[in-house]
Design a protein around this motif. Structure first.
Motif, mmCIF file in Angstrom:
data_model
loop_
_atom_site.group_PDB
_atom_site.id
_atom_site.type_symbol
_atom_site.label_atom_id
_atom_site.label_comp_id
_atom_site.label_asym_id
_atom_site.label_seq_id
_atom_site.Cartn_x
_atom_site.Cartn_y
_atom_site.Cartn_z
ATOM 1 N N ALA A 172 36.230 -89.508 13.852
ATOM 2 C CA ALA A 172 36.421 -90.637 12.752
ATOM 3 C C ALA A 172 34.780 -90.664 12.241
ATOM 4 O O ALA A 172 34.574 -91.459 11.187
ATOM 5 C CB ALA A 172 36.754 -91.934 13.656
ATOM 6 N N VAL A 173 33.699 -90.393 12.861
ATOM 7 C CA VAL A 173 32.558 -90.512 12.448
ATOM 8 C C VAL A 173 32.303 -89.857 11.098
ATOM 9 O O VAL A 173 31.783 -90.274 10.215
ATOM 10 C CB VAL A 173 31.299 -90.280 13.347
ATOM 11 C CG1 VAL A 173 29.849 -90.280 12.886
ATOM 12 C CG2 VAL A 173 31.538 -90.977 14.516
ATOM 13 N N ALA A 174 32.963 -88.550 11.120
ATOM 14 C CA ALA A 174 32.743 -87.551 9.993
ATOM 15 C C ALA A 174 33.691 -88.150 8.681
ATOM 16 O O ALA A 174 33.222 -88.068 7.619
ATOM 17 C CB ALA A 174 33.203 -86.383 10.129
ATOM 18 N N ARG A 175 34.482 -89.137 8.999
ATOM 19 C CA ARG A 175 35.202 -89.952 8.063
ATOM 20 C C ARG A 175 34.786 -91.421 7.466
ATOM 21 O O ARG A 175 35.461 -92.195 7.031
ATOM 22 C CB ARG A 175 36.647 -89.852 8.477
ATOM 23 C CG ARG A 175 37.353 -88.576 8.766
ATOM 24 C CD ARG A 175 38.719 -88.915 9.166
ATOM 25 N NE ARG A 175 39.378 -89.820 10.158
ATOM 26 C CZ ARG A 175 39.419 -89.580 11.454
ATOM 27 N NH1 ARG A 175 39.291 -88.427 11.696
ATOM 28 N NH2 ARG A 175 39.887 -90.648 12.309
ATOM 29 N N ALA A 176 33.309 -91.256 7.966
ATOM 30 C CA ALA A 176 32.946 -92.616 7.406
ATOM 31 C C ALA A 176 33.199 -93.091 5.946
ATOM 32 O O ALA A 176 33.120 -94.166 5.600
ATOM 33 C CB ALA A 176 31.364 -92.674 7.891
ATOM 34 N N ASP A 177 33.181 -92.152 5.195
ATOM 35 C CA ASP A 177 33.237 -92.251 3.691
ATOM 36 C C ASP A 177 34.837 -92.938 3.533
ATOM 37 O O ASP A 177 34.772 -93.702 2.384
ATOM 38 C CB ASP A 177 33.114 -91.172 2.874
ATOM 39 C CG ASP A 177 34.197 -90.014 3.287
ATOM 40 O OD1 ASP A 177 34.841 -90.048 4.346
ATOM 41 O OD2 ASP A 177 34.464 -89.319 2.392
ATOM 42 N N GLU A 178 35.466 -93.037 4.351
ATOM 43 C CA GLU A 178 36.798 -93.885 4.277
ATOM 44 C C GLU A 178 36.957 -94.954 4.891
ATOM 45 O O GLU A 178 37.820 -95.813 4.690
ATOM 46 C CB GLU A 178 37.974 -92.837 5.140
ATOM 47 C CG GLU A 178 37.894 -91.256 4.478
ATOM 48 C CD GLU A 178 39.081 -90.629 5.397
ATOM 49 O OE1 GLU A 178 39.799 -91.087 6.307
ATOM 50 O OE2 GLU A 178 39.102 -89.404 5.226
#
Length: 470
Positions: free
Chosen positions: A252-258
């Motif tokens: 989820a950290v890598a999906r911070a842009d969401e």
């Protein structure tokens, strides 16, 4: 040097190295040689390493190179160079705890975090330095040379994970582990412009466990801190306080842009309640970071101070008593080798009454209870990591006052005692070019949420400055 990595592999992220290994454009052995060259170039001025073992690292890198050649990597850190603070035991290496008073006996086995990294194929390149007994926010040690800050050698890299902070900023590979009982990962992150994460208490097993003590990453990016947490956060029976197995969504950290911030309540604490006043450059940088979150949709509001003088002074007294118990148990010839500043500080512990020591001990719980009340009105908290920038490298204490040695940790130490996850990320620079840390704190166990907010801060912030040249 490779199509995936611009510049030297020693400056690459863990993800970049792994992708290069996967594509065959770089091997772990080649990456290690770049790191070893960087260490050789910088150590004459930084003094960040202890028990540096190039031959052992080369053997581990060769094994990782062969695994990648066969297409059988052990995981997300296989072949990635890593350093560990010297008080994280590795088998066969003595653990001096920063002091010349320690009897140098080789550790019989790896500590849990070291074991998880070795099992995952990480290449342990070196241990890193710390001050005496880990009780300083500086790098002054009776055992190690004084570690300097890569941004300015006249300034401290912070403490007590001094060498880890300097190594990360200088490019001794992407992954570095430190320990934190009052800010000892986050303070070096602040001083060196890094990401420094103190996870929820028990998330990373610690041997020996202790109130407030945590192990966490010091890295250049939030993604690298997350990679390291993914590996070292497995439970271990040797730490009776370690958390049970948890399937955390680290991706989820890598999906911070969401991430949507609408409705997310973020408090801003401008004053910890005790210690040094926050310097204007630091206040301005933290306020600018808060505005970026507000502009992205968060509900940002001020939060009052957390600590009282009684809390910090009580904890100081308890730590003095604990330190004196350890030092006074040593043979006199060895006790005399403890750093004089620490020895003077600890010796006052023998003058304390049982009532004073117990009251000091109780202040850890008082901090935890005060921190718990924050979450009745907010979801996350922003604070300065420290009220002052990196101080002089020659200073043991930032105030040069052994009677008030902890005036700089008012923002960090409460969250050791409350067990909550907290990360320091770079949010700006002082007028003379020193890094400034923003601390992001979340409720206990929300490690992923705190790192996600830190990753979003990276995305919302201006481009970072180039790292200091070797």
């Amino acid at each position: 040097m490779t199509s995936e990595i611009a510049g030297e592999p020693s400056d690459a992220t863990a993800a970049q190295l792994v992708e290069a290994y996967r594509s065959g454009t770089l091997s772990p052995s080649e990456a290690l040689e770049s790191v070893l060259a960087r260490i050789a170039a910088c150590e004459p001025k930084l003094f960040a390493t202890y028990a540096h073992d190039p031959d052992g690292a080369r053997a581990a890198a060769a094994e990782a190179t062969e695994r990648w050649r066969r297409g059988e990597p052990l995981g997300p850190v296989d072949g990635v160079p890593v350093t560990l603070k010297e008080n994280i035991a590795t088998r066969g290496v003595p653990v001096p705890s920063g002091t010349a008073a320690t009897e140098l006996v080789p550790a019989p086995r790896d500590a849990p975090a070291a074991a998880r990294l070795r099992e995952g194929g990480a290449v342990i390149t070196t241990k890193t330095t710390m001050p005496d007994l880990g009780m300083l926010g500086s790098s002054v040690s009776s055992f190690h040379p004084r570690t300097t800050n890569p941004w300015n050698p006249r300034r401290t890299p912070g403490g007590s994970s001094s060498g880890a902070g300097a190594a990360a900023a200088a490019g001794y590979g992407p992954l570095h582990l430190g320990t934190d009982i009052g800010g000892s990962v986050r303070q070096p992150a602040h001083c060196c412009g890094l990401v420094g994460f103190k996870p929820s208490h028990g998330r990373v097993p610690v041997v020996p466990p202790y109130y407030g003590r945590a192990i966490g990453p010091l890295t250049r990016t939030v993604d690298d801190a997350t990679v390291l947490m993914r590996v070292v956060s497995a439970p271990d029976a040797r730490d009776h306080t370690s958390l049970p197995p948890a399937d955390l969504d680290w991706d989820a950290v890598a999906r911070a842009d969401e991430t949507r911030l609408e409705g997310v309540r973020i408090g801003v604490m401008a004053d910890s309640g005790v210690g040094f006043a926050v310097e204007p450059d630091i206040s301005s940088a933290v306020n600018a970071a808060a505005r970026r979150f507000a502009d992205a949709g968060a509900d940002v509001e001020p939060v009052g101070p957390l600590l009282r003088r009684e809390m910090l002074d009580g904890l100081d007294r308890f730590w003095r008593a604990r330190a004196w118990a350890e030092v006074s148990a040593l043979p006199p010839a060895r006790a005399s080798k403890v750093l004089p500043e620490i020895l003077r500080w600890a010796r006052t512990g023998q003058e304390l009454t049982g009532e004073q020591v117990f009251h000091g001990f109780s202040q850890m719980d008082a901090m935890a209870r005060a921190a718990a009340t924050l979450w009745e009105g907010i979801d996350y908290l922003l604070t300065p990591t420290a009220p002052i920038p990196a101080f002089g490298v020659e200073q043991a204490f930032p105030s040069d006052d052994g009677e008030r040695p902890f005036e700089h940790i008012g923002f960090t130490v409460p969250f050791n005692m409350s067990g909550q996850p907290a990360v320091s990320v770079n949010c700006g620079w002082t007028g003379d070019g020193l890094p400034i840390g923003l601390q992001i704190v979340g409720p206990r166990f929300d490690d992923v949420g705190v790192l996600t907010l830190a990753r979003l801060h990276e995305m919302l912030s201006p481009p970072p400055r180039p790292w200091p040249a070797p």
